[in-house]
Enzyme design. Sequence first.
Site, PDB file in Angstrom:
ATOM      1  N   GLU A   1      -1.039 -18.998  16.288  1.00  0.00           N
ATOM      2  CA  GLU A   1      -1.647 -20.034  17.138  1.00  0.00           C
ATOM      3  C   GLU A   1      -0.976 -20.039  18.511  1.00  0.00           C
ATOM      4  O   GLU A   1       0.183 -19.658  18.643  1.00  0.00           O
ATOM      5  CB  GLU A   1      -1.420 -21.417  16.503  1.00  0.00           C
ATOM      6  CG  GLU A   1      -2.649 -22.032  15.861  1.00  0.00           C
ATOM      7  CD  GLU A   1      -3.719 -22.497  16.842  1.00  0.00           C
ATOM      8  OE1 GLU A   1      -3.833 -21.963  17.953  1.00  0.00           O
ATOM      9  OE2 GLU A   1      -4.460 -23.421  16.476  1.00  0.00           O
ATOM     10  N   ASP A   2      -1.725 -20.500  19.496  1.00  0.00           N
ATOM     11  CA  ASP A   2      -1.128 -20.664  20.819  1.00  0.00           C
ATOM     12  C   ASP A   2      -0.281 -21.939  20.865  1.00  0.00           C
ATOM     13  O   ASP A   2       0.838 -21.944  21.373  1.00  0.00           O
ATOM     14  CB  ASP A   2      -2.215 -20.691  21.907  1.00  0.00           C
ATOM     15  CG  ASP A   2      -3.348 -21.681  21.610  1.00  0.00           C
ATOM     16  OD1 ASP A   2      -3.352 -22.305  20.524  1.00  0.00           O
ATOM     17  OD2 ASP A   2      -4.236 -21.832  22.467  1.00  0.00           O
TER      18      ASP A   2
ATOM     19  N   ASP B   1      -0.825 -28.983  18.415  1.00  0.00           N
ATOM     20  CA  ASP B   1      -0.824 -30.281  19.091  1.00  0.00           C
ATOM     21  C   ASP B   1      -0.911 -31.359  18.008  1.00  0.00           C
ATOM     22  O   ASP B   1       0.093 -31.764  17.439  1.00  0.00           O
ATOM     23  CB  ASP B   1      -2.001 -30.306  20.062  1.00  0.00           C
ATOM     24  CG  ASP B   1      -2.128 -31.592  20.841  1.00  0.00           C
ATOM     25  OD1 ASP B   1      -1.161 -32.361  20.872  1.00  0.00           O
ATOM     26  OD2 ASP B   1      -3.196 -31.842  21.419  1.00  0.00           O
TER      27      ASP B   1
ATOM     28  N   PHE C   1      -0.251 -31.813  28.662  1.00  0.00           N
ATOM     29  CA  PHE C   1      -1.301 -30.802  28.637  1.00  0.00           C
ATOM     30  C   PHE C   1      -0.823 -29.579  29.410  1.00  0.00           C
ATOM     31  O   PHE C   1      -0.376 -29.694  30.553  1.00  0.00           O
ATOM     32  CB  PHE C   1      -2.604 -31.345  29.232  1.00  0.00           C
ATOM     33  CG  PHE C   1      -3.754 -30.409  29.025  1.00  0.00           C
ATOM     34  CD1 PHE C   1      -4.425 -30.377  27.809  1.00  0.00           C
ATOM     35  CD2 PHE C   1      -4.133 -29.521  30.024  1.00  0.00           C
ATOM     36  CE1 PHE C   1      -5.467 -29.483  27.591  1.00  0.00           C
ATOM     37  CE2 PHE C   1      -5.177 -28.627  29.819  1.00  0.00           C
ATOM     38  CZ  PHE C   1      -5.842 -28.610  28.599  1.00  0.00           C
TER      39      PHE C   1
ATOM     40  N   ARG D   1      -6.003 -19.152  31.616  1.00  0.00           N
ATOM     41  CA  ARG D   1      -5.543 -18.346  30.476  1.00  0.00           C
ATOM     42  C   ARG D   1      -4.691 -17.155  30.919  1.00  0.00           C
ATOM     43  O   ARG D   1      -3.817 -16.688  30.194  1.00  0.00           O
ATOM     44  CB  ARG D   1      -6.738 -17.787  29.685  1.00  0.00           C
ATOM     45  CG  ARG D   1      -7.550 -18.831  28.956  1.00  0.00           C
ATOM     46  CD  ARG D   1      -8.495 -18.151  27.971  1.00  0.00           C
ATOM     47  NE  ARG D   1      -9.574 -19.023  27.535  1.00  0.00           N
ATOM     48  CZ  ARG D   1      -9.490 -19.908  26.549  1.00  0.00           C
ATOM     49  NH1 ARG D   1      -8.357 -20.069  25.895  1.00  0.00           N
ATOM     50  NH2 ARG D   1     -10.532 -20.650  26.211  1.00  0.00           N
TER      51      ARG D   1
HETATM   52  P1  IMP Z   1      -4.662 -29.282  17.420  1.00  0.00           P
HETATM   53  O1  IMP Z   1      -5.722 -29.028  16.408  1.00  0.00           O
HETATM   54  O2  IMP Z   1      -4.708 -30.666  17.984  1.00  0.00           O
HETATM   55  O3  IMP Z   1      -3.267 -28.905  16.939  1.00  0.00           O
HETATM   56  O4  IMP Z   1      -4.982 -28.393  18.677  1.00  0.00           O
HETATM   57  C1  IMP Z   1      -4.976 -27.038  18.596  1.00  0.00           C
HETATM   58  C2  IMP Z   1      -5.817 -26.401  19.662  1.00  0.00           C
HETATM   59  O5  IMP Z   1      -6.136 -27.312  20.746  1.00  0.00           O
HETATM   60  C3  IMP Z   1      -5.025 -25.290  20.278  1.00  0.00           C
HETATM   61  O6  IMP Z   1      -5.233 -24.081  19.586  1.00  0.00           O
HETATM   62  C4  IMP Z   1      -5.532 -25.253  21.698  1.00  0.00           C
HETATM   63  O7  IMP Z   1      -6.666 -24.435  21.777  1.00  0.00           O
HETATM   64  C5  IMP Z   1      -5.932 -26.690  21.991  1.00  0.00           C
HETATM   65  N1  IMP Z   1      -4.847 -27.402  22.716  1.00  0.00           N
HETATM   66  C6  IMP Z   1      -3.968 -28.279  22.222  1.00  0.00           C
HETATM   67  N2  IMP Z   1      -3.105 -28.709  23.174  1.00  0.00           N
HETATM   68  C7  IMP Z   1      -3.466 -28.047  24.296  1.00  0.00           C
HETATM   69  C8  IMP Z   1      -2.929 -28.014  25.641  1.00  0.00           C
HETATM   70  O8  IMP Z   1      -1.941 -28.685  25.996  1.00  0.00           O
HETATM   71  N3  IMP Z   1      -3.570 -27.200  26.519  1.00  0.00           N
HETATM   72  C9  IMP Z   1      -4.639 -26.425  26.180  1.00  0.00           C
HETATM   73  N4  IMP Z   1      -5.166 -26.420  24.948  1.00  0.00           N
HETATM   74  C10 IMP Z   1      -4.578 -27.219  24.014  1.00  0.00           C
END
Ligand code: IMP
Length: 182
Positions: free
Chosen positions: A103-104, A107, A156, A169
Amino acid sequence: MKPIFKAHDLSFEEMIDEATIHARVQEMGTQLQELYFDKNPLFIGVLNGAFLFAADLIRAFESPCEIDFVRMSSYKGLRSTGQVTITLESKIEIKGRHLIIVEDIVDTGNTLYAFCQDIEKQEPASVAIATLLIKPEAVQHNLKVDFVGFEIPPKFVIGCGLDYNEQGRHLRGIYQLITSIF
Ligand code: IMP
C-alpha cells in the site's frame, strides 16, 4: 526553504525528501529479503497509489518473487468516503501463497481491512502488509501492519504515487498540504 508544489487549487510543501525515502525503501526490501528469500512471495500492489512504491520495493528484494495489482478506492479529493470498492481483482491463484500486500498509505485502514477480509477467504499461506506511510492517529481498525516506511501525522499528503485528484503522483518526495491559518 522547503520545495513547494501546487496541485489544482492547493499548495503542498515537502515533508520527506527523495533520499530519505530511497534509503528507507531499501531497508524494507532487505528486511523482506531476509524473511521471504525462499518463499517466492506474491506482492500485491494496490493501484493506483502503490505503483511506484511496489516497483521500488520489489527491486530492493533480490530473490524470486511475483507481483500483481488490485484496484480499490475509498478516496474522493481530500477525504475517505468510507466505502471501499474493489474494481480490479488479481488473476493469480492465491491459495497457499505468501502474500505481501503493498500500500502507499494506511489512513483509516478501511481499504486494507476490507481487502484482507476478502483475501483470507482464498486461503493464502500467509498475509503481510507493507506500506510506505501510515497515519497511526487515523487508523480505525485492528489492522496488523507488518512493514511501515514512515509514520506521519494525520495530514493530507501527495507524492511517490499519492495524488490529490490525480495530481502529484510523480513527485519524488512526500509533500504535505499547507493549511492556511486564515
Ligand atoms: P484508508 O482506506 O482510509 O486507509 O485509505 C487508503 C487509501 O486512501 C490510500 O491507498 C490512498 O489512496 C488514499 N489516501 C489516504 N490518505 C491519503 C493522503 O493523505 N493523500 C492521498 N491519498 C490518501
